[in-house]
Design a protein around this motif. Structure first.
Motif, short mmCIF file in Angstrom:
data_model
loop_
_atom_site.label_atom_id
_atom_site.label_comp_id
_atom_site.label_asym_id
_atom_site.label_seq_id
_atom_site.Cartn_x
_atom_site.Cartn_y
_atom_site.Cartn_z
N LYS A 1 -7.82 -5.19 2.56
CA LYS A 1 -8.11 -4.92 3.96
C LYS A 1 -7.45 -3.62 4.41
CE LYS A 1 -8.89 -9.62 5.64
NZ LYS A 1 -8.39 -10.71 6.49
N GLU A 2 -6.18 -3.43 4.00
CA GLU A 2 -5.48 -2.20 4.35
C GLU A 2 -6.16 -0.98 3.73
OE1 GLU A 2 -1.32 -2.46 3.39
OE2 GLU A 2 -1.03 -4.22 4.66
N ALA A 3 -6.58 -1.11 2.48
CA ALA A 3 -7.28 -0.01 1.81
C ALA A 3 -8.60 0.29 2.52
CB ALA A 3 -7.52 -0.36 0.34
N GLN B 1 -10.56 4.86 8.38
CA GLN B 1 -9.88 5.89 9.16
C GLN B 1 -10.19 7.29 8.61
OE1 GLN B 1 -5.77 4.73 9.12
NE2 GLN B 1 -6.00 3.36 10.90
N LYS B 2 -10.23 7.41 7.27
CA LYS B 2 -10.57 8.69 6.66
C LYS B 2 -11.99 9.10 7.02
CE LYS B 2 -7.53 8.57 2.62
NZ LYS B 2 -7.48 8.46 1.15
N LEU B 3 -12.91 8.13 6.90
CA LEU B 3 -14.30 8.40 7.25
C LEU B 3 -14.45 8.77 8.73
CD1 LEU B 3 -16.19 5.61 5.26
CD2 LEU B 3 -16.20 8.06 4.80
N LEU B 4 -13.70 8.07 9.57
CA LEU B 4 -13.74 8.35 10.99
C LEU B 4 -13.20 9.76 11.29
CD1 LEU B 4 -14.38 7.27 13.81
CD2 LEU B 4 -12.08 6.31 13.88
#
Length: 180
Positions: free
Chosen positions: A26-28, A34-37
């Motif tokens: 889930k954290e990954a 977040q990276k994609l965002l």
């Protein structure tokens, strides 16, 4: 019983490991999202910047185009008016040569006044010359004559051909005779 306790502990350890693995996944996933965002936001900002630059470029193009069209219209109007200056000269000559009570003179005067009115409406005015100081920006000196009486050197004695201008442009320089 020891086996059952051991089995429970193993099962509990396995469940904890499964929970930890699920949490790590889930954290990954959250980190990937977040990276994609962040990438999507950066791309959005890049597109927005490009859009704003293109809009500014287009506004500048429109303004330059409007100015060019306006200048072309003014130039065309002034070129047409300049082409009528010889007609105005000929009308003045005809008026000077006509007899006083001639109906022909009346007709020429009407056409002459109509042309002067049209020039006035277009902002075209005659360049004053007689008695003025010679100005190479407005006058074209074709002759020099000796001073008579109180005439000042460099003043204009006679206008051989009238000059015309607008507020900011010369259509034709006055052809003048200048005192030495």
């Amino acid at each position: 019983m020891a086996k059952s306790k051991e089995k429970k502990e193993l099962q509990q350890t396995a469940e904890e490991e499964i929970e930890q693995t699920a949490e790590a996944e889930k954290e990954a996933e959250a980190i990937d999202i977040q990276k994609l965002l962040a990438q999507a936001e950066a791309q959005r900002d890049e597109y927005l910047d490009a859009l704003l630059r293109e809009r500014a470029s287009f506004e500048n193009f429109k303004r330059r185009n409007e100015n060019a069209v306006s200048k072309a219209r003014i130039d065309a109007k002034l070129d047409t008016a300049a082409a009528f200056l010889p007609v105005l000269d000929n009308l003045e000559r005809a008026l000077a040569a006509a007899t006083e009570d001639s109906p022909l003179k009346e007709g020429i005067e009407k056409v002459y006044k109509q042309l002067l009115t049209l020039f006035s409406e277009m902002g075209i005015e005659e360049i004053s010359a007689v008695g003025e100081q010679f100005d190479p920006n407005l006058h074209n000196a074709v002759m020099q004559v000796e001073a008579e009486g109180e005439e000042q050197s460099g003043s204009i004695r006679t206008v051989l051909q009238k000059g015309y201008r607008t507020k900011d442009q010369i259509l034709r320089h006055s052809m003048v005779m200048v005192v030495k």
